[in-house]
Scaffold this active site. Structure first.
Site, PDB file in Angstrom:
ATOM      1  N   GLY A 146     -37.550  39.576 -16.479  1.00 57.11           N
ATOM      2  CA  GLY A 146     -36.695  38.515 -15.973  1.00 57.11           C
ATOM      3  C   GLY A 146     -36.809  37.275 -16.841  1.00 57.11           C
ATOM      4  O   GLY A 146     -37.167  37.343 -18.022  1.00 57.11           O
ATOM      5  N   LYS A 197     -42.486  27.087   0.809  1.00 62.14           N
ATOM      6  CA  LYS A 197     -41.551  28.032   0.210  1.00 62.14           C
ATOM      7  C   LYS A 197     -40.385  28.209   1.160  1.00 62.14           C
ATOM      8  O   LYS A 197     -40.525  28.081   2.383  1.00 62.14           O
ATOM      9  CB  LYS A 197     -42.215  29.396  -0.018  1.00 62.14           C
ATOM     10  CG  LYS A 197     -41.573  30.215  -1.119  1.00 62.14           C
ATOM     11  CD  LYS A 197     -41.967  29.729  -2.505  1.00 62.14           C
ATOM     12  CE  LYS A 197     -41.525  30.697  -3.576  1.00 62.14           C
ATOM     13  NZ  LYS A 197     -42.015  30.308  -4.903  1.00 62.14           N
ATOM     14  N   VAL A 225     -38.961  34.865 -16.960  1.00 58.74           N
ATOM     15  CA  VAL A 225     -40.287  34.581 -17.509  1.00 58.74           C
ATOM     16  C   VAL A 225     -40.785  35.747 -18.362  1.00 58.74           C
ATOM     17  O   VAL A 225     -41.219  35.548 -19.501  1.00 58.74           O
ATOM     18  CB  VAL A 225     -41.287  34.267 -16.385  1.00 58.74           C
ATOM     19  CG1 VAL A 225     -42.690  34.049 -16.950  1.00 58.74           C
ATOM     20  CG2 VAL A 225     -40.836  33.035 -15.607  1.00 58.74           C
ATOM     21  N   GLY A 254     -41.508  43.876 -16.004  1.00 58.14           N
ATOM     22  CA  GLY A 254     -40.574  42.895 -15.479  1.00 58.14           C
ATOM     23  C   GLY A 254     -40.073  41.992 -16.594  1.00 58.14           C
ATOM     24  O   GLY A 254     -40.858  41.246 -17.192  1.00 58.14           O
TER      25      GLY A 254
END
Length: 357
Positions: A186, A80, A188, A184
């Site tokens: 966003g 990452k 996705v 959430g």
């Protein structure tokens, strides 16, 4: 910002931390494991209280990517990268471009042991900038022949996981009439909400961005404040935003039969898996549920099958979730422990062929 989370054990193969020579920003690239092949994991652009928080996020997320890629059956290790913004920093176009050029240099310094891609805060256009400095990047815009935005495949994998979770928690995978809370909205979470609304789920949604209320209204979903989402009675609670949201206090008050969502590292502490199990709340491990994007990016980049074949592989995440639940039940362990065991089996089988050798 990601909630404060404990650092993983330091078993990383290599970590590069630089101050970008163009942007002046912290850039961290964490290669956790190349046992199964060159690592694959996105580049996060986020605001952190200090550089140590940014580095800690890279360490945690890269370790999670090792589990994710192994459990997904990919020939890819875990890594990452993070570009850390000091609090109050607003990037103009020039400095943003500079930051991703700096990231490209940092990625290239690993000589192909790590491939980056878009992630929270970054875009496919940012990856195009990265590609000016290194070939070790995937998920370029489809306008230049790249694989494009992976949020669609990620959302498909989450949907397949949610169906599998409903089957185990309530006895049927039919989402019509089922109460689902999505925390959430966003790339996705928003896509998932749209699909569930179209299939007549009873949706409650929230996001730290109040502008997302417009999407809730469009979908006919109920809106709650983020701090109240876990209190709403639900068949499935879907953490789709920041990590660390499932603290002990949240778990103790959570009014849901199951948890299944794309947020990375949603458990504030690993013991949260036992806490959920003690309350009879089924937990679908995040690194299994949210693997659709990385499956898509890896297989497209390696030209492993047609698009239909690859999306079929993404949809098969539901079967992996079912296997995890079966294994957990047969061994008398949590689904998290079962999923970690699945990943460990693949890593052990590939331990003799680390890409660093």
């Amino acid at each position: 910002m990601t909630n404060a989370l404990p650092l993983p054990d330091f078993t990383h193969e290599r970590v590069e931390v630089i101050t970008g020579r163009r942007s002046g920003l912290l850039v961290a690239v964490a290669l956790h494991s190349s046992v199964l092949g060159p690592a694959l994991g996105g580049a996060r652009l986020w605001t952190y209280p200090s550089w140590t928080d940014a580095l800690g996020d890279a360490l945690r997320l890269s370790a999670a990517m090792t589990l994710k890629n192994a459990a997904a059956g990919l020939d890819a290790g875990g890594g990452k990268s993070v570009i850390g913004l000091p609090e109050g920093t607003v990037l103009d176009a020039d400095r943003r471009r500079a930051a991703f050029l700096d990231l490209g240099d940092a990625v290239d310094s690993l000589g192909g042991l790590y491939r980056t891609a878009e992630d929270v805060g970054s875009t496919t256009d940012d990856m195009l900038v990265v590609s000016e400095r290194t070939p070790h990047v995937v998920g370029l815009p489809d306008t230049v022949g790249g694989s494009g935005e992976p949020a669609g495949p990620t959302s498909l994998g989450v949907y397949a996981s949610l169906v599998a979770t409903l089957e185990r928690a309530v006895g049927t995978g039919d989402v019509a009439g089922r109460r689902v809370t999505i925390a959430g909205l966003g790339q996705v979470g928003g896509r998932l909400a749209e699909r569930l609304a179209a299939e007549s789920a009873v949706l409650t949604v929230t996001d730290v961005n109040p502008a997302k209320r417009a999407l809730a209204a469009e979908l006919g979903a109920s809106w709650v404040e983020p701090s109240e989402a876990h209190l709403i009675p639900a068949d499935v609670f879907v953490p789709a935003g920041i990590g660390g949201v499932l603290t002990d206090d949240v778990i103790d008050a959570l009014d849901a039969r199951a948890v299944c969502g794309p947020a990375n590292n949603p458990l504030a502490d690993r013991s949260g898996a036992d806490r959920l199990a003690a309350r009879g709340i089924l937990y679908a491990p995040d690194f299994v549920v949210n693997a659709g994007g990385v499956i898509y990016l890896d297989l497209v980049a390696k030209e492993r099958g047609s698009l239909d074949d690859i999306m079929g592989r993404v949809a098969g995440i539901g079967d992996t979730v079912r296997r995890v639940f079966d294994e957990a039940a047969s061994r008398g362990v949590t689904p998290l422990a079962a999923a970690e065991g699945l990943a460990a089996e693949r890593l052990a089988a590939g331990a003799g062929r680390t890409a660093l050798v």
